[in-house]
Design a protein around this motif. Structure first.
Motif, PDB file in Angstrom:
ATOM      1  N   UNK A  94      -4.921  -0.635  -7.132  1.00  9.89           N
ATOM      2  CA  UNK A  94      -4.404  -1.954  -7.786  1.00  9.89           C
ATOM      3  C   UNK A  94      -4.053  -2.984  -6.627  1.00  9.89           C
ATOM      4  N   UNK A  95      -3.424  -2.347  -5.414  1.00 14.03           N
ATOM      5  CA  UNK A  95      -3.188  -3.560  -4.498  1.00 14.03           C
ATOM      6  C   UNK A  95      -4.264  -3.860  -3.589  1.00 14.03           C
ATOM      7  N   UNK A  96      -5.481  -3.094  -3.578  1.00 15.71           N
ATOM      8  CA  UNK A  96      -6.631  -3.777  -3.043  1.00 15.71           C
ATOM      9  C   UNK A  96      -7.255  -4.681  -4.015  1.00 15.71           C
ATOM     10  N   UNK A 120       0.585  -6.838   0.984  1.00 22.59           N
ATOM     11  CA  UNK A 120       0.918  -6.324  -0.235  1.00 22.59           C
ATOM     12  C   UNK A 120       1.072  -4.849  -0.354  1.00 22.59           C
ATOM     13  N   UNK A 121       0.493  -4.163   0.683  1.00 24.58           N
ATOM     14  CA  UNK A 121       0.448  -2.576   0.515  1.00 24.58           C
ATOM     15  C   UNK A 121       1.686  -2.034   1.572  1.00 24.58           C
ATOM     16  N   UNK A 148      -6.623   1.062   3.373  1.00 25.40           N
ATOM     17  CA  UNK A 148      -5.292   1.626   2.776  1.00 25.40           C
ATOM     18  C   UNK A 148      -5.839   2.694   1.860  1.00 25.40           C
ATOM     19  N   UNK A 149      -6.855   3.593   2.183  1.00 29.15           N
ATOM     20  CA  UNK A 149      -7.286   4.839   1.833  1.00 29.15           C
ATOM     21  C   UNK A 149      -7.816   4.808   0.362  1.00 29.15           C
ATOM     22  N   UNK A 204     -17.982   2.907   0.852  1.00 22.09           N
ATOM     23  CA  UNK A 204     -18.197   3.086   2.333  1.00 22.09           C
ATOM     24  C   UNK A 204     -17.297   3.917   3.038  1.00 22.09           C
ATOM     25  N   UNK A 205     -16.120   4.062   2.150  1.00 20.50           N
ATOM     26  CA  UNK A 205     -14.965   5.162   2.795  1.00 20.50           C
ATOM     27  C   UNK A 205     -15.550   6.517   2.441  1.00 20.50           C
ATOM     28  N   UNK A 206     -16.032   6.667   1.471  1.00 25.69           N
ATOM     29  CA  UNK A 206     -16.450   8.023   1.091  1.00 25.69           C
ATOM     30  C   UNK A 206     -17.664   8.422   2.030  1.00 25.69           C
ATOM     31  N   UNK A 207     -18.664   7.416   2.298  1.00 23.10           N
ATOM     32  CA  UNK A 207     -19.815   7.755   3.280  1.00 23.10           C
ATOM     33  C   UNK A 207     -19.076   8.318   4.639  1.00 23.10           C
TER      34      UNK A 207
END
Length: 230
Positions: A97-99, A82-83, A174-175, A180-183
């Motif tokens: 939205x993709x995620x 999708x991405x 996909x950023x 978890x990504x923030x951590x």
């Protein structure tokens, strides 16, 4: 000294308190992705379940193939498709939205089987009686079959809601700035991964416990004989 690591309680508590607002923002993104993904999964799963129950093989077989294909391919592959692939055909969607769509599409295959089990639990005699009253198939499905099936599948749907929530961290590839990504970003910048990751684990535990309790309460409140329509 704990396991060879110096532990300064006051400074670590101060650090945890300082990053909590940022993690809560990430938690908000996690909850949004969970809600959107579950909504897509619920709607698409119901559509697939309905198509698979159609007696015409030309309709039912493609729906079954699509369900198996989605269920048997990894979420990460679908997310990358999708991405990275859709933009080549002029379809460019925001990362969030993709995620959320990838989560919804992946879990729609599982929810379609949940719907199927619920729909099949409704006795055929009721639909036959409705047909004898000359009710349309759509009206039979929406006013007789579905209201009885939904209360019976709430626990299973709730389990998949929690599973979607726990799969949201996959969107970090996909950023998407979920919790978890923030951590991870905080750990990269401060060289302290223990505290932010531990806090994310604790926040996820709280979210799943609250969601599970809400699902159990909803399951107890809904009448098993069906949702009354007025």
């Amino acid at each position: 000294m704990l396991f060879g690591i110096a532990w300064d309680t006051s400074s670590n508590l101060a650090f945890a308190w300082s990053i909590l607002p940022i993690l809560l923002i990430g938690m908000g993104v996690t909850l949004q992705a969970t809600v959107v993904g579950f909504f897509v999964a619920a709607v698409l799963g119901l559509l697939l379940a309905g198509l698979k129950s159609v007696r015409l093989k030309i309709v039912a077989w493609p729906a079954r193939f699509i369900t198996e294909f989605i269920r048997d391919t990894p979420l990460l592959v679908q997310l990358f498709f999708l991405y990275y692939v859709l933009p080549d055909y002029g379809i460019v969607l925001p990362a969030f939205l993709t995620g959320a769509l990838a989560l919804g599409i992946q879990y729609s295959a599982y929810l379609s089987e949940v719907y199927r089990a619920g729909l099949e639990s409704v006795t055929p005699g009721q639909t036959e009686a409705a047909r004898s009253l000359d009710l349309s198939p759509l009206r039979i499905f929406t006013t007789i079959v579905l209201p009885q099936a939904i209360p019976r599948i709430i626990p299973a749907m709730g389990n998949y809601l929690v599973s979607i929530m726990k799969d949201v961290p996959v969107l970090s590839v996909v950023a998407v700035l979920e919790m978890l990504n923030v951590a991870r970003i905080i750990g990269d910048r401060t060289f302290n991964y223990l505290i932010p990751l531990s806090m994310v684990g604790a926040l996820y535990l709280i979210l799943t416990l609250v969601a599970s309790a809400a699902i159990r309460r909803l399951d107890m409140k809904l009448p098993k004989e069906g949702i009354p329509l007025r």
